[in-house]
Design a protein around this motif. Structure first.
Motif, mmCIF file in Angstrom:
data_model
loop_
_atom_site.group_PDB
_atom_site.id
_atom_site.type_symbol
_atom_site.label_atom_id
_atom_site.label_comp_id
_atom_site.label_asym_id
_atom_site.label_seq_id
_atom_site.Cartn_x
_atom_site.Cartn_y
_atom_site.Cartn_z
ATOM 1 N N HIS A 1 0.837 -1.197 0.000
ATOM 2 C CA HIS A 1 0.000 0.000 0.000
ATOM 3 C C HIS A 1 0.874 1.251 0.000
ATOM 4 O O HIS A 1 1.937 1.287 0.639
ATOM 5 C CB HIS A 1 -0.929 0.014 1.210
ATOM 6 C CG HIS A 1 -2.052 -0.976 1.109
ATOM 7 N ND1 HIS A 1 -2.991 -0.927 0.101
ATOM 8 C CD2 HIS A 1 -2.384 -2.047 1.881
ATOM 9 C CE1 HIS A 1 -3.867 -1.905 0.273
ATOM 10 N NE2 HIS A 1 -3.509 -2.602 1.326
ATOM 11 N N SER B 1 -7.391 -2.554 2.712
ATOM 12 C CA SER B 1 -7.708 -1.398 1.868
ATOM 13 C C SER B 1 -6.881 -0.210 2.333
ATOM 14 O O SER B 1 -6.429 -0.148 3.478
ATOM 15 C CB SER B 1 -9.197 -1.064 1.933
ATOM 16 O OG SER B 1 -9.575 -0.744 3.270
ATOM 17 N N THR C 1 -6.582 1.292 -3.368
ATOM 18 C CA THR C 1 -6.431 -0.123 -3.691
ATOM 19 C C THR C 1 -7.016 -1.002 -2.601
ATOM 20 O O THR C 1 -7.113 -0.601 -1.431
ATOM 21 C CB THR C 1 -4.949 -0.494 -3.885
ATOM 22 O OG1 THR C 1 -4.237 -0.234 -2.658
ATOM 23 C CG2 THR C 1 -4.343 0.306 -5.019
ATOM 24 N N ARG D 1 -6.308 -5.060 -1.546
ATOM 25 C CA ARG D 1 -5.418 -6.180 -1.815
ATOM 26 C C ARG D 1 -5.926 -7.421 -1.090
ATOM 27 O O ARG D 1 -6.358 -7.344 0.066
ATOM 28 C CB ARG D 1 -3.991 -5.865 -1.368
ATOM 29 C CG ARG D 1 -3.407 -4.623 -2.031
ATOM 30 C CD ARG D 1 -2.123 -4.158 -1.343
ATOM 31 N NE ARG D 1 -1.063 -5.133 -1.508
ATOM 32 C CZ ARG D 1 -0.191 -5.128 -2.511
ATOM 33 N NH1 ARG D 1 -0.270 -4.188 -3.458
ATOM 34 N NH2 ARG D 1 0.764 -6.030 -2.583
ATOM 35 N N LEU E 1 -6.001 -7.868 -6.744
ATOM 36 C CA LEU E 1 -5.718 -6.450 -6.530
ATOM 37 C C LEU E 1 -6.778 -5.625 -7.244
ATOM 38 O O LEU E 1 -7.013 -5.811 -8.437
ATOM 39 C CB LEU E 1 -4.324 -6.090 -7.053
ATOM 40 C CG LEU E 1 -3.905 -4.624 -6.962
ATOM 41 C CD1 LEU E 1 -3.846 -4.179 -5.506
ATOM 42 C CD2 LEU E 1 -2.553 -4.426 -7.638
ATOM 43 N N TYR E 2 -7.448 -4.749 -6.510
ATOM 44 C CA TYR E 2 -8.504 -3.915 -7.054
ATOM 45 C C TYR E 2 -8.136 -2.449 -6.828
ATOM 46 O O TYR E 2 -7.503 -2.092 -5.834
ATOM 47 C CB TYR E 2 -9.849 -4.207 -6.372
ATOM 48 C CG TYR E 2 -10.304 -5.641 -6.506
ATOM 49 C CD1 TYR E 2 -11.049 -6.055 -7.602
ATOM 50 C CD2 TYR E 2 -9.988 -6.584 -5.528
ATOM 51 C CE1 TYR E 2 -11.467 -7.368 -7.732
ATOM 52 C CE2 TYR E 2 -10.394 -7.901 -5.643
ATOM 53 C CZ TYR E 2 -11.135 -8.281 -6.752
ATOM 54 O OH TYR E 2 -11.536 -9.584 -6.870
ATOM 55 N N ARG E 3 -8.560 -1.608 -7.760
ATOM 56 C CA ARG E 3 -8.331 -0.175 -7.637
ATOM 57 C C ARG E 3 -9.662 0.558 -7.832
ATOM 58 O O ARG E 3 -10.404 0.272 -8.769
ATOM 59 C CB ARG E 3 -7.304 0.295 -8.667
ATOM 60 C CG ARG E 3 -6.942 1.778 -8.546
ATOM 61 C CD ARG E 3 -5.802 2.142 -9.462
ATOM 62 N NE ARG E 3 -4.580 1.490 -9.067
ATOM 63 C CZ ARG E 3 -3.761 1.939 -8.108
ATOM 64 N NH1 ARG E 3 -4.085 3.044 -7.446
ATOM 65 N NH2 ARG E 3 -2.660 1.300 -7.818
ATOM 66 N N ASP F 1 2.248 -7.575 -8.575
ATOM 67 C CA ASP F 1 2.071 -6.373 -7.778
ATOM 68 C C ASP F 1 2.476 -5.149 -8.578
ATOM 69 O O ASP F 1 3.429 -5.175 -9.356
ATOM 70 C CB ASP F 1 2.925 -6.459 -6.502
ATOM 71 C CG ASP F 1 2.459 -5.473 -5.467
ATOM 72 O OD1 ASP F 1 1.555 -4.683 -5.772
ATOM 73 O OD2 ASP F 1 3.005 -5.507 -4.346
ATOM 74 N N GLU F 2 1.721 -4.062 -8.383
ATOM 75 C CA GLU F 2 2.030 -2.831 -9.117
ATOM 76 C C GLU F 2 3.200 -2.093 -8.485
ATOM 77 O O GLU F 2 3.388 -2.113 -7.288
ATOM 78 C CB GLU F 2 0.796 -1.924 -9.139
ATOM 79 C CG GLU F 2 -0.357 -2.538 -9.912
ATOM 80 C CD GLU F 2 -1.544 -1.598 -9.976
ATOM 81 O OE1 GLU F 2 -1.504 -0.521 -9.319
ATOM 82 O OE2 GLU F 2 -2.513 -1.923 -10.673
#
Length: 361
Positions: free
Chosen positions: A275, A294, A299, A301, A313-315, A360-361
């Protein structure tokens, strides 16, 4: 418009006594009372839970945390000054006060001592274990404390070394996930039988910097820290000051009572990174296999705890401010910054989707 009560800062729910008395407790911003709710009637009770008048529990200190026992009979409240009390939800009567002997040297505390303090800072969260026999309190000073619920006796003290954020206790295991001020989530094992014993005293853990300074500049900060810890551990081992002795037992007429262990920074069993801003929510799946976190970076996770792998993984356009998991693990409810609604999400694993490791970003 006029608010009927201040904004809620904490809430607790237990369905065990749903049709008998209050099953929901809410703490509100800046007020020294807790509001009980009858969920079967969708109404608030007229009598509010208030801390004792005397001592540290005076009625001018705001409440910061609430919890309900698994049986639904007892409610627990934490105050901004570190006090923690238990109440009977049926009779609205004060039952016990939780006091840490280390905060009251020279005094013999009892569960009825209403002036006792559980933490040096505000009580940020209170969790009830699945066996309904222990409480876990999270203090603003960075300590996790495990209490015997019925006797109000301190059993374990865990020093994390970080300012706590949102936290969650697993319903099936003894794992507690706590958000930290470095934008990470640390998962601790609160079980007394599974804690590491080779722990350094935090007062002397920083003197290994000389060994770390001898490393070449190409070595990263984490390697330098690990080298400093190893050097200090070797130094303390030579002086026989490494903590390896078992927890001493105090003999009393009523039986043996274990002295709380107070030395060292506890190592987490999992460290969840990734994060980029403050963590706003932490929840476990019902089987404790997944941890959802969160953050204000927008994001959410999903981490598989047994393998420590990021599986989803959500944005979001609006950061998640709070979330809750359905007991069947089929739905996830979220609230978002600047949005008035509660959003409901379906778990695709219930439809045969197998989670895979994501980049992972």
């Amino acid at each position: 418009h006029l608010l009927r009560m201040p904004p809620a800062t904490a809430a607790a729910f237990c369905p065990a006594r749903l049709r008998e008395w209050a099953s929901v407790l809410t703490a509100h911003e800046g007020v020294p009372w807790v509001q009980p709710w009858r969920l079967d009637r969708f109404c608030a009770e007229r009598r509010r839970v208030k801390p004792p008048i005397s001592g540290a529990g005076n009625r001018t200190i705001p409440t910061t945390a609430v919890a309900i026992s698994r049986c639904g009979n007892l409610g627990f409240i934490g105050l901004a000054n570190g006090a923690m009390h238990s109440y009977s939800l049926q009779a609205h009567a004060h039952r016990q006060t939780f006091g840490d002997p280390a905060l009251h040297p020279g005094l013999k505390l009892s569960p009825q001592d209403q002036a006792a303090l559980a933490h040096r800072g505000a009580v940020l969260a209170i969790h009830v274990t699945s066996m309904n026999d222990c409480l876990v309190s999270v203090g603003a000073e960075g300590y996790l404390k495990v209490w015997a619920m019925r006797q109000a006796i301190l059993k374990r003290v865990l020093f994390t070394g970080y300012h706590p954020g949102p936290s969650a206790l697993s319903a099936e295991t003894s794992l507690l996930a706590m958000a930290c001020d470095d934008h990470t989530v640390r998962v601790y094992d609160i079980n007394l039988e599974h804690q590491p014993v080779d722990l350094l005293d935090p007062a002397t853990a920083g003197s290994g910097a000389a060994a770390a300074a001898k490393l070449p500049p190409s070595v990263g900060a984490k390697s330098r820290l690990a080298a400093a810890i190893r050097a200090k551990a070797a130094e303390l081992k030579e002086k026989r000051s490494i903590v390896r002795a078992p927890i001493p037992v105090l003999k009393k007429s009523a039986g043996a009572v274990r002295r709380p262990f107070r030395h060292g920074v506890v190592s987490p069993v999992r460290l969840l990174r990734g994060h980029g801003a403050a963590v706003t929510g932490v929840v476990f799946s019902p089987d404790s296999a997944f941890a959802l976190t969160s953050s204000m970076d927008g994001t959410l996770r999903v981490t598989h705890l047994p393998t420590d792998l990021l599986v989803d993984l959500y944005r979001f356009d609006f950061p998640v401010t709070s979330m809750a998991m359905h007991p069947s693990f089929q739905f996830l409810a979220t609230t978002h910054q600047g949005q008035l609604g509660v959003y409901l999400w379906t778990n695709m694993m219930k439809y045969g989707v197998i989670p895979q490791r994501v980049k992972d970003e």
